[in-house]
Write a protein that holds these residues in place. Sequence first.
Motif, PDB file in Angstrom:
ATOM      1  N   UNK A 559      54.882  35.380  44.131  1.00 34.35           N
ATOM      2  CA  UNK A 559      54.204  35.810  42.907  1.00 34.35           C
ATOM      3  C   UNK A 559      53.268  36.964  43.214  1.00 34.35           C
ATOM      4  N   UNK A 561      49.899  38.803  42.655  1.00 34.01           N
ATOM      5  CA  UNK A 561      48.562  38.347  42.281  1.00 34.01           C
ATOM      6  C   UNK A 561      47.634  39.549  42.199  1.00 34.01           C
ATOM      7  N   UNK A 563      43.609  40.496  40.859  1.00 31.92           N
ATOM      8  CA  UNK A 563      42.304  39.980  40.419  1.00 31.92           C
ATOM      9  C   UNK A 563      42.316  38.453  40.341  1.00 31.92           C
ATOM     10  N   UNK A 564      43.149  37.821  41.100  1.00 31.95           N
ATOM     11  CA  UNK A 564      43.255  36.365  41.082  1.00 31.95           C
ATOM     12  C   UNK A 564      44.335  35.859  40.149  1.00 31.95           C
ATOM     13  N   UNK A 565      44.746  36.680  39.210  1.00 38.67           N
ATOM     14  CA  UNK A 565      45.751  36.255  38.227  1.00 38.67           C
ATOM     15  C   UNK A 565      47.156  36.355  38.822  1.00 38.67           C
ATOM     16  N   UNK A 566      47.912  35.312  38.629  1.00 42.21           N
ATOM     17  CA  UNK A 566      49.301  35.313  39.078  1.00 42.21           C
ATOM     18  C   UNK A 566      50.193  35.825  37.953  1.00 42.21           C
ATOM     19  N   UNK A 569      56.516  34.221  37.437  1.00 40.90           N
ATOM     20  CA  UNK A 569      57.332  33.991  38.634  1.00 40.90           C
ATOM     21  C   UNK A 569      58.601  34.835  38.631  1.00 40.90           C
ATOM     22  N   UNK A 596      51.079  32.024  49.929  1.00 37.54           N
ATOM     23  CA  UNK A 596      51.651  30.677  49.962  1.00 37.54           C
ATOM     24  C   UNK A 596      52.785  30.642  50.974  1.00 37.54           C
ATOM     25  N   UNK A 612      49.200  26.486  50.031  1.00 33.86           N
ATOM     26  CA  UNK A 612      48.368  27.676  50.105  1.00 33.86           C
ATOM     27  C   UNK A 612      47.834  27.854  51.527  1.00 33.86           C
ATOM     28  N   UNK A 643      48.046  42.856  49.916  1.00 37.00           N
ATOM     29  CA  UNK A 643      46.750  42.861  49.255  1.00 37.00           C
ATOM     30  C   UNK A 643      45.649  42.822  50.318  1.00 37.00           C
TER      31      UNK A 643
END
Lengths: 656, 136
Positions: A559, A561, A563-566, A569, A596, A612, A643
């Motif tokens: 996935x 990601x 700013x933390x947002x996923x 899928x 992950x 995770x 990232x």
Amino acid sequence: MNRLFARVSIAALIASVGASFGSLDAWSQSVAPPSPPQPAASAPIVGATHYDGWYTFNGNLEDQKYSEADQITPENVGQLQKAWEVHTGDVSDGSGKIPLTDWSATPLFVNDTVYVSTPFYRIFAIEPDTGKVKWTYDTHAVLEAVTQPDLKTRGVAYWQAASPRPGTPCQKIVYIGTMDAKLHAVDADTGKKCDGFADGGVLDINQWNKINAKWPLSVLQPPTVYKDTLYIGWAGKDWAEAEDPPGTVFAVDAQSGKLKWTFDALPPELAKQTGTSNVWASMSIDQEHGILYLPVSSPSPNFYGGNRKEDLPLATSITALDVDTGKVLWSRQIVHHDLWDYDTNSPPVLVDIKKDGATIPALVQSSKMGIFFVLNRLTGEPIYPIEERQVPQSDVPGEQSSPTQPYAATPEPTVPDRFPGIFALADIASFGECTRTFKRLRYEGLYTPPSLQGTLAYPSTAGGVEWGGGAVDPRSGIYVVNSSYVAQIYKLIERKQYEAEAKTGAKSDYYPQNGVPYGFYLHNFINFLGMPCWNPPYGTLSAYDLNTGKLLWKKPFGEVQQWGFYMPKSWGSVTIGAPLITKSGLIFIGASMDARVRAIDLKSGEEVWQELVDAPAVANPATYIYKGKQYVVFVAGGNAILKPQASDQVAAFALK
Amino acid sequence: MAMSGVLPAAKPNAGGPILLTAAAVALAIAVFNFFWLDNGIHGTAGAGLVVISSALMAAAAAALVVATGMGRGLRGTLLVLIALDIIGTGLAAYLLEADLLLAAMAVALVGWIAVLASGRQPRRSSDQPIGQPGAQ
């Protein structure tokens, strides 16, 4: 050579070389007539098929990333839990004096120990069942990014004597390379340096760096070890110069460090006017036939070939050498006159396949283009057809692109050879920026050459398949590989204009290619918000039946990601690192941007477990059985390409 | 006025406390997620955003519960803002894969609906104006 640059959220780059130019015949044929050597006289010291361990970077010398461990199954994998973890302390986010760390080290399990190198160039020897650190070894390497933008390592190598004498040091040796190409030999039991190796236990590979030595070599990929020989490739500094060090591979004695032979992919008479065509990814070995397979990268400079129009048939190739002499047995070029930095960047995977009632000794070479070249590994001849396709031609003054490029339609390339279209969401969010940019670019499909107006490269140097390559189940011939889908903008800029633009532009977008008339601009095809301008998916995991060449399944993997947002899928994630396969029908893989680690059912491609970890697990995982229990171990170190998240975690998982 | 019965006067039912409790729990979860290391979102802008949105929701819900005498306009505005907050935080929780936070938003939505529904109930006394203190 390998170099990683961009720090954008979705994609990025890697680097190295590429090209050769000559006759069409030379392009389309194997270089040397096949002449398989005789089988090796004795068994290897470190067996390639000791499937309860993980003795090499790829699990075995055939680079299969396959384990016969079968304790963890699709049915019980849900019960996996963390058995132990180690934090090495060797991590940097790049904010201080120490550069950012990109940690891609595959842990080895051998000699009842887990060995792993850190991006600070230390070795950790770890108890395989408890995670207790047995010893550490520090190379005291200078922690500077002398060739690569970040500190990185892909692991250690291991050798042991045929009959180790108890109590005698250095009968078992662990090797670690550094950014400045010092290869250290360390006793595997004690962590003490092996003084008998080279100069007090350290072999300086840069002593042989004498042609176009504008930067030092870096030994980041662990050497390949076979019998009493280390086969050493190296990485360098890409995209800066036209004339680089030639990509010599060194074969040295495992105990003394003495040079046995060298191999150069570039003709000596051309070595000064170009460079690289080095081997920075993992090599593989056919032990029965005594053949060493090299993934040879492309020559310098990477995106312009006006200075290297001569025939360079071994550049951007798969090349087979005699393990004892380094003599070329055969070679097959996979990109002619490379202008895209489409290095041969992943380990050649060796496996016997069954086709038309016959068992064929095969080699599978994945590529940044997403194309798979399946060859007879004794001859280099294709098992599935390779055609020479007409490709778009360069319009850059001084350039002479190849009229054709090799293309294999079977197995189906993992990346479509057409751009997937503008991503409407990114286009709308940027008020049409994506469409406007696309209209300005030259794009005529795969192998559209770099241009002065700007070219859309898809897939780009970021892949396709990255350096981890694929894994194969040798029993079934099922081959599994992760892939990225990244579009980038390539633009050649005349020297004067380049000097002006590079001063004001983003540093990560401009590369000088000093020595040729053009500098280079490279940028991910993203909008001002950082959203990719091309339609997802951005990464997949695929399985192929090599016996038939058919794609079995292909699914978005991981996935994205931000700013933390996923993100959904179905978009998948750009991937770095590779899978492994177990006999029980499981795939284990990290690789994704979302930090992950996962287990996938080999039959269906469905995810059956995930956990995770502290950062993207871009290293190839390893699995082993110790005292009757199977462990799967991941290094979660991160990579700036995915990232800005780095860690120092080694995590092993086992059933409850 | 036109809003009566849609954006109602304060009326005691479980809606307000449910909403407030859910918002408070959401805030606690969001703060935990922001600081807890092993969740994949700690320290991210997204995790920070839901801390703020949950805090605002808790404050607004507390105002609804405590300040029963507030004017209908203000109350209506608060309810609209809370609804937007629930939707936004819920969407963010979904994208953050923060399941507990998403569950809290589901509960908050139940509370919000209950608050809204309380305003549709018949007035106890026709001579008591909607939204006036002592109307309930």
